[in-house]
Write an enzyme that holds these catalytic residues in place. Structure first.
Site, PDB file in Angstrom:
ATOM      1  N   CYS A  51       0.841  -1.200   0.000  1.00  0.00           N
ATOM      2  CA  CYS A  51       0.000   0.000   0.000  1.00  0.00           C
ATOM      3  C   CYS A  51       0.874   1.248   0.000  1.00  0.00           C
ATOM      4  O   CYS A  51       1.718   1.409   0.886  1.00  0.00           O
ATOM      5  CB  CYS A  51      -0.917  -0.003   1.219  1.00  0.00           C
ATOM      6  SG  CYS A  51      -1.826   1.546   1.460  1.00  0.00           S
ATOM      7  N   CYS A  54       0.414   3.409   3.428  1.00  0.00           N
ATOM      8  CA  CYS A  54       0.776   2.933   4.764  1.00  0.00           C
ATOM      9  C   CYS A  54       2.063   3.597   5.251  1.00  0.00           C
ATOM     10  O   CYS A  54       2.943   3.946   4.452  1.00  0.00           O
ATOM     11  CB  CYS A  54       0.933   1.410   4.751  1.00  0.00           C
ATOM     12  SG  CYS A  54      -0.627   0.495   4.897  1.00  0.00           S
ATOM     13  N   HIS A 113      -4.340   0.371   8.098  1.00  0.00           N
ATOM     14  CA  HIS A 113      -4.840   0.082   6.756  1.00  0.00           C
ATOM     15  C   HIS A 113      -6.224  -0.566   6.770  1.00  0.00           C
ATOM     16  O   HIS A 113      -6.967  -0.472   5.791  1.00  0.00           O
ATOM     17  CB  HIS A 113      -3.837  -0.855   6.055  1.00  0.00           C
ATOM     18  CG  HIS A 113      -4.167  -1.191   4.640  1.00  0.00           C
ATOM     19  ND1 HIS A 113      -3.903  -0.342   3.587  1.00  0.00           N
ATOM     20  CD2 HIS A 113      -4.743  -2.295   4.095  1.00  0.00           C
ATOM     21  CE1 HIS A 113      -4.288  -0.912   2.451  1.00  0.00           C
ATOM     22  NE2 HIS A 113      -4.801  -2.096   2.721  1.00  0.00           N
ATOM     23  N   HIS A 164      -6.913   1.970   1.738  1.00  0.00           N
ATOM     24  CA  HIS A 164      -6.419   2.618   2.962  1.00  0.00           C
ATOM     25  C   HIS A 164      -7.319   3.815   3.278  1.00  0.00           C
ATOM     26  O   HIS A 164      -7.708   4.559   2.375  1.00  0.00           O
ATOM     27  CB  HIS A 164      -4.975   3.087   2.758  1.00  0.00           C
ATOM     28  CG  HIS A 164      -4.300   3.497   4.023  1.00  0.00           C
ATOM     29  ND1 HIS A 164      -3.392   2.671   4.678  1.00  0.00           N
ATOM     30  CD2 HIS A 164      -4.393   4.618   4.771  1.00  0.00           C
ATOM     31  CE1 HIS A 164      -2.963   3.292   5.755  1.00  0.00           C
ATOM     32  NE2 HIS A 164      -3.563   4.482   5.838  1.00  0.00           N
ATOM     33  N   HIS A 166      -8.577   7.145   3.538  1.00  0.00           N
ATOM     34  CA  HIS A 166      -8.028   8.428   3.123  1.00  0.00           C
ATOM     35  C   HIS A 166      -9.059   9.243   2.364  1.00  0.00           C
ATOM     36  O   HIS A 166     -10.061   8.724   1.880  1.00  0.00           O
ATOM     37  CB  HIS A 166      -6.786   8.224   2.241  1.00  0.00           C
ATOM     38  CG  HIS A 166      -7.100   7.766   0.855  1.00  0.00           C
ATOM     39  ND1 HIS A 166      -7.485   6.466   0.544  1.00  0.00           N
ATOM     40  CD2 HIS A 166      -7.113   8.436  -0.341  1.00  0.00           C
ATOM     41  CE1 HIS A 166      -7.686   6.355  -0.743  1.00  0.00           C
ATOM     42  NE2 HIS A 166      -7.484   7.531  -1.314  1.00  0.00           N
ATOM     43  N   GLN A 168      -9.296  13.346   0.083  1.00  0.00           N
ATOM     44  CA  GLN A 168      -8.508  14.274  -0.715  1.00  0.00           C
ATOM     45  C   GLN A 168      -8.956  15.705  -0.477  1.00  0.00           C
ATOM     46  O   GLN A 168     -10.047  15.959   0.032  1.00  0.00           O
ATOM     47  CB  GLN A 168      -8.642  13.950  -2.205  1.00  0.00           C
ATOM     48  CG  GLN A 168      -8.152  12.577  -2.604  1.00  0.00           C
ATOM     49  CD  GLN A 168      -8.228  12.368  -4.105  1.00  0.00           C
ATOM     50  OE1 GLN A 168      -7.669  13.144  -4.889  1.00  0.00           O
ATOM     51  NE2 GLN A 168      -8.951  11.331  -4.525  1.00  0.00           N
TER      52      GLN A 168
END
Length: 348
Positions: A51, A54, A113, A164, A166, A168
Site C-alpha cells: 500500500c 501505509c 490500513h 487505505h 483516506h 482528498q
C-alpha cells in the site's frame, strides 16, 4: 385533490442549488424489496507492504511516507491541478478555455490500513477533522486559492483505487460550479432576510422531525428534503458556521461522533462496507466575508436495494433531471432505525 408526497409523483426543489428532483413514491412503497445480498467480509491487515499510503512505505513517485501514527497529509503524486499552470485564456469564436491552477492533497485518516471512518474511534475522527481545519486554513491563505474542496471517495464502486482510509483536498483558483450555485442561493436569501438559508432550513427540519437521522448537541444528520441519492445524508452544524475552521473543540467532538454514527448506519444497512462520495461545502477563501454561508457535509451513496445493487443515473436522469422512488422520509426512517453499533461487532 390535495398533493400527497407519500403517494403522488412530484418534484422537490433544492433550495441550495435551484435544481429539482422527480420523486415517484408510488413505484416503491418500501425502501427495498426482494433479496438483500451481502458481500464477503473483507479482512484487511493493519499494515500492507504493498500500500502506497501505509506508514514507511514508498509511494509511486519514490518518496517514502514517514512512520506517522495519526493523520498524514501530502501533495498528491498524480494531482489533477498544478500550481504553475499558465493562467492565460483561449477565446477562438465558440472555443473557450482558461488555465486552472491549484493544489491537490491526500489526507490519510489513520495509519491502520484496515479501518474506515465507521470503525475508527471518535478521537481518531477528531484528528481527521483537525487536519481538515489545518489544510483549509493553510491552503485558503495561499495566493490564487479561492476554494478548498474536502472530499472522500470510499469503495471500489466509487472509483477509489486504494482501500487505505483516506480522502482528498483539491484547492483551486476558481470556485467550482456546484459551490457557485450554493453561493448564489445562500447570498440571495441572506440579502433578503439577513439570516442563513441553511440554518432556517435546519430549524424547519427540527420542527418536522421527519427526515432527521441523528441529532446531538451541536449537529444534525438528515436526509435532505430534495435528496437525489437513495440514502443521501447531510450533516450540518446547528450553529451558523461558515467554514470548518470555526468548529470549536466541543463541537468537533460532536461532529466526529455524528460522522461515526452515520457511516456505521450505512455499513449496517446492507451489512457491507458502504461505498459513498462525501464532500464538505463551505465558504470560499477569496477574501470576502461570506456571512451567508453555512457549511455542511454531504454523503452521496450509490447503493439502492442491496450490497450489490447500485443506483445508476441513466436515461431520464441523464437527459432530463434526477429521479428517485424511495422518498427522503422513507430513507431517513430506515437509517434512523438502524443500530449505532457496527454490524461486525454483533454476535452472529
Amino acid at each position: 385533490m390535495k398533493l400527497n408526497l407519500n403517494e403522488h409523483p412530484h418534484r422537490r426543489f433544492n433550495i441550495l442549488t435551484g435544481e429539482w428532483v422527480l420523486v415517484s413514491p408510488h413505484r416503491t412503497k418500501r425502501p427495498w424489496q426482494g433479496k438483500q445480498e451481502k458481500t464477503a467480509v473483507e479482512n484487511r491487515p493493519e499494515y500492507d507492504e504493498n500500500c502506497y499510503l501505509c506508514p514507511g512505505n514508498t509511494r509511486a513517485n519514490g518518496e517514502v511516507n514517514p512512520q506517522y501514527t495519526s493523520t498524514y497529509s501530502f501533495t498528491n503524486d498524480f494531482s489533477a491541478l498544478l500550481p504553475n499552470t499558465p493562467s492565460t485564456e483561449i477565446n477562438e469564436g465558440l472555443f473557450r478555455a482558461r488555465g486552472e491552477t491549484g493544489i491537490c492533497k491526500v489526507i490519510c485518516f489513520s495509519p491502520d490500513h484496515s479501518l474506515t471512518l465507521s470503525q475508527m474511534e471518535v478521537t481518531g475522527i477528531e484528528e481527521v477533522i483537525s487536519i481538515w481545519q489545518k489544510e483549509y486554513h493553510e491552503l485558503g491563505a495561499m495566493e490564487n486559492i479561492n476554494y478548498v474542496q474536502i472530499f472522500e471517495n470510499k469503495g471500489a464502486l466509487m472509483g477509489c483505487s486504494n482501500p487505505h482510509p483516506h480522502g482528498q483536498i483539491w484547492a483551486q483558483v476558481s470556485i467550482p460550479q456546484e459551490v457557485q450555485k450554493k453561493c448564489d442561493f445562500q447570498l440571495a436569501y441572506w440579502q433578503e432576510n439577513q439570516r442563513s438559508l441553511l440554518k432556517d432550513y435546519l430549524g424547519q427540519e427540527m420542527e418536522a422531525r421527519e427526515r432527521i437521522v441523528i441529532e446531538n448537541d451541536h449537529f444534525l444528520a438528515l436526509v435532505p428534503f430534495w435528496a437525489v441519492w437513495p440514502y443521501e445524508v447531510m450533516i450540518a452544524p446547528k450553529r451558523h458556521l461558515q467554514y470548518i475552521g470555526q468548529v470549536s473543540d466541543e463541537e468537533k467532538s460532536s461532529f466526529a461522533q455524528i460522522i461515526k454514527e452515520v457511516t456505521t448506519k450505512y455499513d449496517n444497512l446492507f451489512k457491507t462496507s458502504f461505498p459513498y462520495s462525501m464532500g464538505i461545502h463551505q465558504s470560499p477563501t477569496d477574501g470576502q466575508p461570506h456571512e451567508e454561508w453555512h457549511f455542511h457535509m454531504s454523503f452521496y451513496p450509490p447503493l439502492l436495494r442491496s450490497a450489490t445493487v447500485k443506483k445508476f443515473m441513466v436515461g431520464y436522469e441523464m437527459f432530463a433531471n434526477p429521479q428517485r422512488d424511495i422518498t427522503a422520509e422513507q430513507a431517513a426512517n430506515t437509517l434512523r432505525n438502524l443500530s449505532h453499533k457496527h454490524y461486525s461487532q454483533h454476535p452472529n
